[in-house]
Design a protein around this motif. Structure first.
Motif, PDB file in Angstrom:
ATOM      1  N   ARG A  83     -14.360-149.067  34.283  1.00  0.00           N
ATOM      2  CA  ARG A  83     -13.016-149.003  33.721  1.00  0.00           C
ATOM      3  C   ARG A  83     -12.617-147.531  33.687  1.00  0.00           C
ATOM      4  NH1 ARG A  83     -12.042-146.298  29.819  1.00  0.00           N
ATOM      5  NH2 ARG A  83      -9.885-147.057  29.888  1.00  0.00           N
ATOM      6  N   TYR A  84     -11.349-147.272  33.967  1.00  0.00           N
ATOM      7  CA  TYR A  84     -10.892-145.892  33.981  1.00  0.00           C
ATOM      8  C   TYR A  84      -9.417-145.843  33.663  1.00  0.00           C
ATOM      9  CZ  TYR A  84      -8.966-146.827  38.672  1.00  0.00           C
ATOM     10  OH  TYR A  84      -8.252-147.331  39.723  1.00  0.00           O
ATOM     11  N   ASP A  85      -8.977-144.663  33.267  1.00  0.00           N
ATOM     12  CA  ASP A  85      -7.563-144.410  33.012  1.00  0.00           C
ATOM     13  C   ASP A  85      -7.039-143.485  34.099  1.00  0.00           C
ATOM     14  OD1 ASP A  85      -7.298-145.775  30.412  1.00  0.00           O
ATOM     15  OD2 ASP A  85      -8.678-144.228  29.715  1.00  0.00           O
ATOM     16  N   LEU A  86      -5.905-143.837  34.665  1.00  0.00           N
ATOM     17  CA  LEU A  86      -5.245-143.018  35.675  1.00  0.00           C
ATOM     18  C   LEU A  86      -3.764-142.996  35.349  1.00  0.00           C
ATOM     19  CD1 LEU A  86      -5.623-141.562  38.524  1.00  0.00           C
ATOM     20  CD2 LEU A  86      -4.747-143.700  39.484  1.00  0.00           C
ATOM     21  N   ASP A  87      -3.231-141.808  35.193  1.00  0.00           N
ATOM     22  CA  ASP A  87      -1.818-141.657  34.854  1.00  0.00           C
ATOM     23  C   ASP A  87      -1.481-142.443  33.587  1.00  0.00           C
ATOM     24  OD1 ASP A  87       0.707-140.515  35.382  1.00  0.00           O
ATOM     25  OD2 ASP A  87       1.423-142.399  36.241  1.00  0.00           O
TER      26      ASP A  87
END
Length: 283
Positions: free
Chosen positions: A49-53
């Motif tokens: 899981r990751y956050d982008l923008d």
């Protein structure tokens, strides 16, 4: 090496490929950071899981993730047993800047053909002497990625005033090695230091010091891939000393630079070939 942190990294002699990175992590969480190249990621086991923008994303099995350069992102295991991933860092000419926006909007691609092509690309990148095959497979991967992104690419209009956030990013990019103080930056871009920090963080989703450290670590990775010893790398990329490099490198990459250097080879070892074989290779 701990079973929870297995890493292999190398730089093949293939134009357009900056680094190949295979890893198995069970606990490591990447902080917000940036790369100056495209990150092409596939996950063979588990999920990330990751956050982008400022939007939460994920990489279920069989998904291809393409993270554009200069866009902050983080990452952590989405399952209890972690994840096993393969990454190719691609130089900008393969994918031009007009595709950054579409990649930010939708970085996770469900395309079995693309997934198989990337798996075969990793196999070729891990075999010394198969550079022409790797170049050919990379060309097919690049073509498929552009097919996904170009229909969503926007025609650029006149660029509005860039503002202090972009001015500061340009300044940081120009001083990756020697660094810059907040007071110096404020004088250079003619903004109050507090406003500068807030504007940069709001524009890019990452604090100026995090951005600069990520760029330094990026350069350290390249030098370590060239076989430079960690102590020399620390000095060359502008860290105070090796301990300073160790702290930030481990936080971003997941292992200390010395261990990263020992895991770095000019070709993939047998363990990486085993990882590559997890992807089916139909004709």
């Amino acid at each position: 090496m701990s079973s929870s942190q297995q890493v292999t990294a190398w730089r093949p002699q293939v134009p357009g490929v900056v680094e190949v990175f295979h890893a198995h992590f069970t606990e490591h969480a990447y902080p917000m950071h940036v790369h100056d190249v495209w990150t092409l990621l596939i996950v063979d086991d588990g999920a990330v899981r990751y956050d982008l923008d400022r939007r939460e994303r994920g990489t279920p099995r069989d998904t291809v993730s393409l993270l554009p350069p200069q866009v902050p992102h983080n990452g952590s295991p989405a399952t209890a047993h972690g994840f096993r991933k393969r990454v190719v860092y691609l130089d900008a000419p393969l994918l031009d800047d007009s595709l950054i926006g579409p990649a930010v909007d939708d970085p996770d691609i469900t395309d079995p053909l693309l997934r198989r092509r990337i798996g075969r690309l990793h196999g070729a990148l891990g075999r010394r002497g198969d550079e022409l095959e790797a170049e050919s497979r990379l060309a097919l991967v690049g073509e498929r990625l552009r097919e996904h992104l170009r229909p969503r690419a926007r025609v650029p209009g006149p660029e509005p005033g860039r503002g202090v956030a972009h001015d500061l990013r340009e300044l940081l990019d120009a001083h990756v090695l020697d660094g810059v103080t907040l007071a110096e930056a404020a004088r250079e871009v003619r903004a109050h230091p507090t406003h500068l920090v807030r504007a940069f963080s709001a524009a890019f989703g990452i604090a100026p010091h995090q951005y600069l450290m990520a760029r330094k670590v990026e350069r350290a990775r390249r030098l370590l891939l060239d076989g430079r010893p960690p102590a020399a790398v620390a000095t060359e990329v502008g860290f105070y000393d090796q301990a300073h490099l160790n702290r930030h490198f481990k936080r971003i990459v997941g292992i200390p630079p010395g261990r990263y250097a020992s895991a770095t080879t000019k070709r993939a070892p047998s363990g990486s070939a085993r990882i590559a074989s997890a992807d089916p290779a139909p004709p």
